[in-house]
Scaffold this active site. Structure first.
Site, PDB file in Angstrom:
ATOM      1  N   ARG A   1       0.869  -1.250  -0.050  1.00 28.19           N
ATOM      2  CA  ARG A   1      -0.163  -0.094  -0.283  1.00 28.19           C
ATOM      3  C   ARG A   1       0.992   1.465  -0.111  1.00 28.19           C
ATOM      4  O   ARG A   1       0.338   2.459  -0.166  1.00 28.19           O
ATOM      5  CB  ARG A   1      -0.959   0.004   1.283  1.00 28.19           C
ATOM      6  CG  ARG A   1      -2.189  -0.917   1.039  1.00 28.19           C
ATOM      7  CD  ARG A   1      -3.246  -0.902   2.234  1.00 28.19           C
ATOM      8  NE  ARG A   1      -2.600  -1.677   3.280  1.00 28.19           N
ATOM      9  CZ  ARG A   1      -3.017  -1.352   4.453  1.00 28.19           C
ATOM     10  NH1 ARG A   1      -3.740  -0.524   4.708  1.00 28.19           N
ATOM     11  NH2 ARG A   1      -2.666  -2.270   5.065  1.00 28.19           N
TER      12      ARG A   1
ATOM     13  N   ASP B   1       7.798  -1.730  11.252  1.00 26.51           N
ATOM     14  CA  ASP B   1       7.104  -0.569  10.574  1.00 26.51           C
ATOM     15  C   ASP B   1       6.549   0.461  11.868  1.00 26.51           C
ATOM     16  O   ASP B   1       5.618   1.121  11.357  1.00 26.51           O
ATOM     17  CB  ASP B   1       6.003  -1.027   9.671  1.00 26.51           C
ATOM     18  CG  ASP B   1       4.966  -1.961  10.198  1.00 26.51           C
ATOM     19  OD1 ASP B   1       4.984  -2.386  11.365  1.00 26.51           O
ATOM     20  OD2 ASP B   1       4.147  -2.488   9.263  1.00 26.51           O
TER      21      ASP B   1
ATOM     22  N   ASN C   1      37.582  29.805  -9.567  1.00 21.40           N
ATOM     23  CA  ASN C   1      38.425  28.891  -9.069  1.00 21.40           C
ATOM     24  C   ASN C   1      38.634  27.609  -9.829  1.00 21.40           C
ATOM     25  O   ASN C   1      39.347  26.695  -9.736  1.00 21.40           O
ATOM     26  CB  ASN C   1      37.871  28.215  -7.738  1.00 21.40           C
ATOM     27  CG  ASN C   1      36.384  27.818  -7.995  1.00 21.40           C
ATOM     28  OD1 ASN C   1      35.454  28.211  -8.988  1.00 21.40           O
ATOM     29  ND2 ASN C   1      35.785  26.775  -7.109  1.00 21.40           N
TER      30      ASN C   1
HETATM   31  C1  UD1 Z   1      -0.723  -8.447  13.670  1.00 16.95           C
HETATM   32  C2  UD1 Z   1      -1.193  -9.043  14.608  1.00 16.95           C
HETATM   33  C3  UD1 Z   1      -2.675  -8.548  15.323  1.00 16.95           C
HETATM   34  C4  UD1 Z   1      -2.247  -7.474  15.723  1.00 16.95           C
HETATM   35  C5  UD1 Z   1      -1.520  -6.313  14.634  1.00 16.95           C
HETATM   36  C6  UD1 Z   1      -1.026  -5.155  15.115  1.00 16.95           C
HETATM   37  C7  UD1 Z   1      -0.795 -11.728  14.336  1.00 16.95           C
HETATM   38  C8  UD1 Z   1      -1.092 -12.859  13.642  1.00 16.95           C
HETATM   39  N1  UD1 Z   1      -2.005 -10.569  14.162  1.00 16.95           N
HETATM   40  O1  UD1 Z   1      -1.648  -8.170  12.542  1.00 16.95           O
HETATM   41  O2  UD1 Z   1      -2.915  -9.154  16.435  1.00 16.95           O
HETATM   42  O3  UD1 Z   1      -3.555  -6.748  16.207  1.00 16.95           O
HETATM   43  O4  UD1 Z   1      -0.359  -7.260  14.317  1.00 16.95           O
HETATM   44  O5  UD1 Z   1      -0.464  -4.309  13.876  1.00 16.95           O
HETATM   45  O6  UD1 Z   1       0.290 -11.524  14.558  1.00 16.95           O
HETATM   46  N2  UD1 Z   1       5.161  -9.691   9.201  1.00 16.95           N
HETATM   47  C9  UD1 Z   1       6.275 -10.548   8.601  1.00 16.95           C
HETATM   48  N3  UD1 Z   1       6.210 -11.629   8.103  1.00 16.95           N
HETATM   49  C10 UD1 Z   1       4.855 -12.122   7.930  1.00 16.95           C
HETATM   50  C11 UD1 Z   1       3.618 -11.158   8.491  1.00 16.95           C
HETATM   51  C12 UD1 Z   1       3.960 -10.199   8.865  1.00 16.95           C
HETATM   52  O7  UD1 Z   1       7.526 -10.064   8.822  1.00 16.95           O
HETATM   53  O8  UD1 Z   1       4.741 -13.103   7.447  1.00 16.95           O
HETATM   54  C13 UD1 Z   1       5.558  -8.620   9.696  1.00 16.95           C
HETATM   55  C14 UD1 Z   1       4.979  -7.163   9.077  1.00 16.95           C
HETATM   56  O9  UD1 Z   1       6.304  -6.775   8.377  1.00 16.95           O
HETATM   57  C15 UD1 Z   1       4.766  -6.330  10.364  1.00 16.95           C
HETATM   58  C16 UD1 Z   1       4.465  -7.285  11.226  1.00 16.95           C
HETATM   59  O10 UD1 Z   1       4.907  -8.402  11.063  1.00 16.95           O
HETATM   60  O11 UD1 Z   1       5.824  -5.466  10.644  1.00 16.95           O
HETATM   61  C17 UD1 Z   1       2.916  -7.268  11.343  1.00 16.95           C
HETATM   62  O12 UD1 Z   1       2.153  -7.830  10.223  1.00 16.95           O
HETATM   63  P1  UD1 Z   1       0.846  -7.057   9.934  1.00 16.95           P
HETATM   64  O13 UD1 Z   1       0.419  -7.910   8.603  1.00 16.95           O
HETATM   65  O14 UD1 Z   1       0.913  -5.824   9.708  1.00 16.95           O
HETATM   66  O15 UD1 Z   1      -0.094  -7.427  11.012  1.00 16.95           O
HETATM   67  P2  UD1 Z   1      -1.307  -8.507  11.059  1.00 16.95           P
HETATM   68  O16 UD1 Z   1      -0.795  -9.850  10.872  1.00 16.95           O
HETATM   69  O17 UD1 Z   1      -2.520  -8.195  10.278  1.00 16.95           O
END
Ligand code: UD1
Ligand code: CA
Length: 456
Positions: free
Chosen positions: A16, A103, A384
């Site tokens: 996004r 992030d 210069n």
């Molecule tokens: C996750 C949490 C959720 C929480 C939310 C807060 C889980 C299953 N859910 O949601 O409970 O409320 O964060 O923002 O953990 N990332 C990886 N690899 C992956 C997936 C994610 O490195 O395979 C990293 C992303 O880069 C990010 C972070 O993990 O920095 C969170 O991932 P994101 O997809 O934003 O969060 P959700 O899984 O939706």
């Protein structure tokens, strides 16, 4: 204190953002998003920082090549639990782990510290009350109010979706439990992902206490997913920086119209007018005034110096009580001693100007060494560059350069010399004498008429 491992999850694609730059390399206050998270992690003095990366990994790694970081790749983003699984080989048996999100740039070190004091025997989770919790994992509590599970939005029942206490994603726990729990994860859920949040239910089953630490600072747990988030967090970051400066006694004419992309350190009674941008490391001594619309990068400006509006300063040192601008441009390698004056439309590059010297109007002074109490007249240019090489101009103490002169380097104007206005000086000028170089005579042609427009 027990050993600490910090795992930063940063493998998300950041679709996004609509950008070719990996999401975590976009900047807040002149530092990458991930840079902020790493800086916070470092204040906690961990034994290891492990970053789980994916998309754009090579550029991300390069950006932090100076840091002592263990990089682990998550080739496919199969969920936060799967991301942490990639780091297992690096986790110390006798340590606790703190999970941070790559992030979330405004993550608060004291919140992390609170989780860590709890984490020795427990699973400690940072939670937050979100007015609109859509999309977040919900903190489910039992009849006694103890956390019993985190349920992701997509898996939640209507009733669970009413819960406004959400998981921030930041948590800490002993590795001896974490490693075991990670091995138990499945992807049997609405998103087919390995959820890190499933470890809460495992902890409860195995009678390991789960505690939630509530934060009321939403920005400190807000992740960046789009440029809209980047812009709002930038504003928050700037507002907080400005507040700190105000609390230290700096006068900001309007704290909402100040941007700092790096660090700004200020002495007493510093005043900064509106729309100024500070980049890199800038220090302003006691009583320094920076007028409106200045851009100042990597500069040390000493006490009592005033910078007038629309001045651009880059990689420059300025001594005490100098007067700079308006509309001055100070380029890298420039040093101005105390009581120097640089006025409008003056450009200085890689030049050293000694005490009390003045360059007040419309000049270019590049690769020059200027002595004490020199006056460089309007429109003076140091030539210069011969198109291939650069040469220095040396102007010794007490020299007076008449207006509209060109000093063709390499050339030395010796102590106390005066250069007549409009001269093109190609040879060294001796000390104490008047040197000039102009057309021999001034002519007037009485019969001369201005051209008139030819009628068609
Ligand atoms: C996750 C949490 C959720 C929480 C939310 C807060 C889980 C299953 N859910 O949601 O409970 O409320 O964060 O923002 O953990 N990332 C990886 N690899 C992956 C997936 C994610 O490195 O395979 C990293 C992303 O880069 C990010 C972070 O993990 O920095 C969170 O991932 P994101 O997809 O934003 O969060 P959700 O899984 O939706
Ligand atoms: Ca997800």
């Amino acid at each position: 204190m027990s050993k600490l491992n910090i795992v930063i999850l940063a493998a998300g694609k950041g679709t996004r953002m609509h950008s070719d730059t990996p999401k975590v390399l976009h900047e807040i206050g002149g530092m990458s998003i991930l840079g902020h998270v790493i800086a916070c992690a470092k204040t906690l003095k961990p034994n290891k920082i492990i970053v789980v990366y994916g998309f754009g990994g090579e550029t991300v790694k390069q950006t932090f090549s100076a840091e002592n970081i263990i990089w682990v790749k998550q080739a496919n983003q199969l969920g936060t639990g799967h991301a942490v699984q990639q780091a297992v080989a690096h986790l110390d048996d006798d340590a606790n782990t703190l999970i941070l999100l790559g992030d979330v740039p405004l993550v608060d070190a004291s919140d992390c510290q609170k989780l860590l004091t709890l984490a020795n025997a427990k699973l400690a989770i940072l939670s937050f009350n979100k007015a609109d919790p859509t999309g977040y994992g919900r903190m489910v509590r039992d009849a006694q109010g103890q956390v019993s599970a985190i349920v992701e939005h997509k898996d939640a029942t209507e009733q669970q979706r009413e819960i406004t206490e959400v998981n921030t994603g930041i948590m800490a726990m002993p590795n001896k439990h974490l490693v075991k729990w990670l091995a138990q994860l499945t992807n049997d859920n609405a998103q087919g992902e390995y959820y890190l949040t499933d470890i809460v239910a495992f902890a409860v089953q195995q009678s390991v206490s789960v505690v939630a630490e509530l934060t009321d600072d939403e920005w400190s747990v807000t992740g960046i997913n789009a440029k809209t988030d980047l812009a709002s967090i930038e504003r928050v970051y700037q507002t907080r920086y400005a507040q700190q400066l105000l609390l230290q006694g700096v006068t900001l004419k309007d704290p909402a119209r100040l941007d700092i992309r790096g660090t700004l350190s200020c002495g007493r009674d510093v005043e900064i007018d509106v729309n100024c941008l500070f980049e890199g490391h800038v220090s302003l001594g006691d009583g320094v005034k920076v007028a409106a619309n200045c851009v100042i990068k990597n500069a040390a400006i000493e006490a009592g110096t005033h910078i007038a509006p629309f001045t651009h300063i880059d990689d420059t040192q300025i001594g005490e009580n100098a007067r700079i601008g308006p509309f001055a441009r100070l380029r890298p390698g420039t040093t101005l001693a105390a009581n120097t004056h640089v006025g409008n439309f003056v450009e200085l590059k890689n030049s050293q100007v000694d005490v009390g010297s003045k360059i007040n109007h419309l000049s270019y002074v590049g690769d020059a060494t200027v002595g004490k109490n020199v006056n460089i007249g309007a429109g003076t240019i140091t030539c210069n560059y011969d198109g291939a090489n650069k040469f220095r101009t040396v102007i010794e103490d007490d020299v007076f350069i008449g207006s509209d002169s060109q000093l063709v380097a390499p050339v030395t104007i010796a102590k106390g010399a005066t250069i007549g206005a409009g001269s093109t000086i190609t040879k060294d000028a001796p000390a104490g004498q008047l040197t000039f170089c102009r057309a021999k005579e001034q002519k007037s042609i009485a019969s001369w008429k201005r051209p008139v427009k030819i009628k068609k």
